[in-house]
Write a protein that holds these residues in place. Structure first.
Motif, mmCIF file in Angstrom:
data_model
loop_
_atom_site.group_PDB
_atom_site.id
_atom_site.type_symbol
_atom_site.label_atom_id
_atom_site.label_comp_id
_atom_site.label_asym_id
_atom_site.label_seq_id
_atom_site.Cartn_x
_atom_site.Cartn_y
_atom_site.Cartn_z
ATOM 1 N N ARG A 149 -22.410 35.989 -24.459
ATOM 2 C CA ARG A 149 -23.142 36.439 -25.639
ATOM 3 C C ARG A 149 -22.799 35.554 -26.837
ATOM 4 O O ARG A 149 -21.706 34.965 -26.889
ATOM 5 N N PHE A 186 -20.208 44.135 -23.829
ATOM 6 C CA PHE A 186 -20.435 43.585 -25.161
ATOM 7 C C PHE A 186 -20.265 42.062 -25.205
ATOM 8 O O PHE A 186 -20.548 41.434 -26.217
ATOM 9 N N ALA A 220 -19.588 53.534 -28.138
ATOM 10 C CA ALA A 220 -20.202 52.342 -28.721
ATOM 11 C C ALA A 220 -21.185 51.695 -27.749
ATOM 12 O O ALA A 220 -22.265 51.237 -28.152
ATOM 13 N N VAL A 221 -20.840 51.662 -26.465
ATOM 14 C CA VAL A 221 -21.748 51.101 -25.457
ATOM 15 C C VAL A 221 -23.040 51.910 -25.408
ATOM 16 O O VAL A 221 -24.148 51.352 -25.393
ATOM 17 N N ALA A 223 -24.348 53.816 -27.735
ATOM 18 C CA ALA A 223 -25.116 53.636 -28.963
ATOM 19 C C ALA A 223 -25.811 52.279 -28.997
ATOM 20 O O ALA A 223 -26.962 52.170 -29.446
ATOM 21 N N GLU A 224 -25.135 51.243 -28.514
ATOM 22 C CA GLU A 224 -25.667 49.881 -28.596
ATOM 23 C C GLU A 224 -26.683 49.584 -27.492
ATOM 24 O O GLU A 224 -27.711 48.931 -27.735
ATOM 25 N N LEU A 225 -26.414 50.059 -26.271
ATOM 26 C CA LEU A 225 -27.212 49.656 -25.118
ATOM 27 C C LEU A 225 -28.093 50.761 -24.559
ATOM 28 O O LEU A 225 -28.939 50.508 -23.699
ATOM 29 N N VAL A 448 -17.572 44.598 -30.976
ATOM 30 C CA VAL A 448 -19.015 44.796 -30.869
ATOM 31 C C VAL A 448 -19.780 43.691 -31.585
ATOM 32 O O VAL A 448 -19.447 43.340 -32.701
#
Length: 448
Positions: A149, A186, A220-221, A223-225, A448
């Motif tokens: 990334r 991430f 967090a994963v 929420a993000e993905l 993140v």
């Protein structure tokens, strides 16, 4: 390679029947176990070197299913995972081939001295890690720290991983194997995961990555993905019998069932998970569902120790303490996690992980005549020694370690390298790496 026999040892075979032989003899020829049984029933071939195993226990070598070589021991402390990771990343920003080599050499020496014969190492510049493993004779599975990334270019590349497969997989008489290594959701794109699955099929290599280590990370994963970690990995097509997931602390019942259904294995790292305040993995539920669970140290940077003896004891005690259940994860189950389960998780159960005829001679000989293991009461169920192997034994009891039938540790000392030189070099290189990290500390970024 000349043959040898170890006679009159208390042998814990960790075979399918958990056979214990109170007065046993094991014979090795050409690096392979050719006989194992009661001393009265084994015929030692003429010309074999005979080692007296009286006052010793003989076990399969211990298997570390998840580690990260490092020279950053005791540097990033008192931080939960999500705060710790930006500091840990500094090591990789400063990493060089030389630092990687000395990191691996030191960690592999410590592993051997604590009875570990096989390590799954996820790190950088892993051709140099292979050099270190070849020097010491350790069996290693190498999974490069791949990230693709934007902003994560300080980790390994997908191309590096492909090259390492072609240059090092199945080298050193099979002691060095290469896996597809993926850092984290991430850090890696969907293409990286799908390519890993494709190369796994093409080359017959495993896939290793992290999953569901901390509650905040899982949130967090999602929420993000838009999916939980395991569901994302499933969506990317990497779950399966050749895949090993590290941690999995926050899996729910449905996810555990999915791991079991796909044949995916888990590397349980209880000390690291406790130290980084990540939580306690539901290991009894995993085992009950039929998941293969091995043990991992997670490396010195977030554990400080590479002793699987510590890992075995803590893995059992943390379940007993948090469940208020003194029967949780008894010694026989824990010993299997550190040996044959680890071998199965690494796809090596047909080669190592138990003391059976036809398997490679990866052996651990423990001196029982020390205060910490006295008195010894051994019978065909293991006696008190079975429990003390898990709850009392340690690196100080390691009298001998063999990989492929070659003795690598003799009464605490490495046989193929100068251990004092390895440590002195690591001291010098480690301080240089610490300084390089300090100079980069202003560049740290969030996970993140």
């Amino acid at each position: 390679m000349p043959g040898f026999a170890i006679r009159h040892a208390a042998i814990f075979t960790v075979d399918p029947h958990d056979r214990v032989i109170p007065d046993g003899t094991l014979v090795v020829q050409d690096g392979v176990i050719t006989q194992v049984g009661d001393d009265r029933e084994v015929t030692v071939p003429e010309g074999c070197e005979v080692l007296d195993g009286r006052g010793h226990a003989l076990l399969p070598g211990l298997i570390d299913c998840h580690s990260h070589s490092s020279l950053m021991r005791g540097v990033t402390e008192n931080m939960p995972l999500m705060e710790w990771l930006p500091w840990y990343q500094l090591e990789h920003r400063a990493m060089t081939e030389t630092f990687a080599y000395h990191s691996a050499r030191l960690c592999y020496l410590e592993a051997l001295q604590s009875g570990t014969t096989c390590v799954m190492d996820m790190f950088r510049y892993m051709d140099r890690c292979a050099d270190a493993a070849a020097e010491l004779g350790l069996r290693v599975q190498l999974a490069p720290y791949v990230a693709d990334r934007p902003g994560k270019d300080f980790f390994s590349t997908r191309e590096e991983n492909r090259r390492l497969i072609h240059s090092h997989h199945d080298s050193q008489n099979g002691r060095i194997r290469v896996w597809m290594g993926l850092e984290h959701l991430f850090y890696c794109t969907e293409d990286a995961y799908r390519e890993a699955a494709q190369l796994s099929r093409e080359h017959g290599v495993g896939i290793h990555t992290h999953c569901s280590e901390q509650k905040e990370e899982e949130q967090a994963v999602t929420a993000e993905l838009g999916r939980r970690s395991l569901a994302m990995l499933d969506h990317y097509g990497i779950l399966g019998e050749r895949t090993l997931l590290a941690h999995c602390v926050w899996l729910n019942d449905d996810e555990i069932a999915r791991v079991a259904d796909t044949g995916t294995s888990i590397a349980h790292c209880p000390v690291s998970n406790a130290k980084l305040a990540s939580g306690v993995a539901p290991v009894p539920e995993m085992l009950a569902a039929g998941v293969t669970v091995g043990l991992g140290t997670d490396g010195p940077v977030c554990n400080n120790s590479l002793s699987l003896f510590e890992e075995m004891k803590f893995a059992s005690l943390i379940q007993k303490a948090t469940r208020l259940d003194a029967t949780a994860l008894p010694a026989d189950q824990i010993l299997r996690m550190a040996t044959i389960n680890g071998a199965r998780a690494l796809g090596l159960a047909h080669e190592i992980g138990s003391l059976e005829v036809g398997k490679k001679a990866d052996l651990l000989l423990l001196d029982l005549e020390n205060a910490n293991l006295t008195p010894v009461n051994i019978n065909e169920q293991g006696g008190n020694l079975l429990w003390n192997l898990v709850f009392a034994a340690g690196s100080t009891n390691v009298a001998g370690v063999w990989v492929d039938g070659r003795r690598l540790i003799d009464n605490g000392n490495a046989t193929l390298v100068n251990g004092s030189r390895v440590i002195a070099d690591a001291q010098q290189q480690g301080l240089a790496l610490h300084e390089a990290c300090r100079q980069l500390s202003h560049t740290r970024t969030s996970m993140v």
